[in-house]
Write an enzyme that holds these catalytic residues in place. Structure first.
Site, mmCIF file in Angstrom:
data_model
loop_
_atom_site.group_PDB
_atom_site.id
_atom_site.type_symbol
_atom_site.label_atom_id
_atom_site.label_comp_id
_atom_site.label_asym_id
_atom_site.label_seq_id
_atom_site.Cartn_x
_atom_site.Cartn_y
_atom_site.Cartn_z
ATOM 1 N N GLY A 46 27.559 -39.318 -55.250
ATOM 2 C CA GLY A 46 26.902 -38.029 -55.158
ATOM 3 C C GLY A 46 27.222 -37.181 -56.369
ATOM 4 O O GLY A 46 28.223 -37.422 -57.061
ATOM 5 N N GLN A 51 28.255 -29.732 -61.435
ATOM 6 C CA GLN A 51 29.087 -30.751 -62.082
ATOM 7 C C GLN A 51 28.551 -31.156 -63.452
ATOM 8 O O GLN A 51 29.269 -31.777 -64.234
ATOM 9 C CB GLN A 51 29.209 -31.997 -61.193
ATOM 10 N N CYS A 89 36.349 -37.146 -56.343
ATOM 11 C CA CYS A 89 35.290 -36.365 -56.979
ATOM 12 C C CYS A 89 35.218 -36.731 -58.459
ATOM 13 O O CYS A 89 36.259 -36.843 -59.115
ATOM 14 C CB CYS A 89 35.598 -34.880 -56.817
ATOM 15 N N LEU A 90 34.003 -36.893 -58.972
ATOM 16 C CA LEU A 90 33.828 -37.215 -60.392
ATOM 17 C C LEU A 90 34.393 -36.106 -61.286
ATOM 18 O O LEU A 90 34.737 -36.360 -62.438
ATOM 19 C CB LEU A 90 32.344 -37.438 -60.707
ATOM 20 N N HIS A 131 30.641 -32.668 -49.020
ATOM 21 C CA HIS A 131 31.339 -32.556 -50.306
ATOM 22 C C HIS A 131 30.420 -31.921 -51.365
ATOM 23 O O HIS A 131 30.827 -30.995 -52.071
ATOM 24 C CB HIS A 131 31.794 -33.960 -50.737
ATOM 25 N N GLU A 132 29.186 -32.427 -51.441
ATOM 26 C CA GLU A 132 28.269 -31.921 -52.476
ATOM 27 C C GLU A 132 27.834 -30.487 -52.191
ATOM 28 O O GLU A 132 27.717 -29.678 -53.112
ATOM 29 C CB GLU A 132 27.029 -32.822 -52.606
ATOM 30 N N HIS A 135 30.246 -28.056 -53.434
ATOM 31 C CA HIS A 135 30.140 -27.797 -54.881
ATOM 32 C C HIS A 135 29.191 -26.624 -55.159
ATOM 33 O O HIS A 135 29.404 -25.852 -56.100
ATOM 34 C CB HIS A 135 29.585 -29.030 -55.611
#
Ligand code: NI
Length: 161
Positions: A46, A51, A89-90, A131-132, A135
């Site tokens: 995701g 991000q 997380c990226l 999670h997304e 963000h």
């Protein structure tokens, strides 16, 4: 298609509340394509627009690697159950932690044609949605970790989002 630079924890853009998308434009279409490319390139499940440094309420998720979902102005309209497991997380490379999330969510969002749809997600997909969407409100999973944030080893793979 283009790979965009993934912003990392400590950068202010990851702490801001994102703005709703009011109309689809060629620029936003390009952003969404780039977000998908960037997510796949990074082997993530995701990615949220902040991000890649863009404060818009756009999220892409693909938990299988062949089933991309695009959510514009998403909101969770129903949630139930509970799951507790590793999250990564990226934007927080090399780390993971145990986070509690609902096991089921129903999301309402707009698609690329700005048409509203609803989608139900469970397990990893539900975790990715939560999670997304966090963000988009400037929240990172690291603030929800129960216990310690761990260093990820090469052997242990946690899905990054
Ligand atoms: Ni993330």
């Amino acid at each position: 298609m283009a790979i965009r630079n993934i912003r990392e924890i400590g950068e202010e853009v990851l702490t801001k509340k994102c703005k709703a998308v009011v109309e689809m434009t060629p620029r936003i279409k390009e952003l969404i394509e780039d977000m998908l490319d960037t997510m796949y390139e990074a082997n993530g499940v995701g990615l949220a627009a902040p991000q890649v440094g863009i404060l818009k309420r756009i999220v892409v998720i693909d938990v299988n690697g062949d089933d991309p979902h695009i959510f514009i102005n998403p909101r969770i309209v129903e949630s139930s159950g509970e799951q507790f497991g590793p999250e990564a997380c990226l934007s927080v490379p090399g780390k993971s932690g145990q986070v509690r999330r609902p096991n089921y969510v129903k999301v309402a969002a707009l698609d690329v044609n700005m048409t509203e749809f609803e989608l139900e997600a469970t397990e990893l997909f539900a975790r990715a949605v939560c999670h997304e969407l966090d963000h988009l409100d400037g929240k990172l999973y690291v603030d929800k970790v129960e216990g310690e944030l761990q260093d990820t080893s090469c052997e242990e793979e946690t899905e990054e989002q």
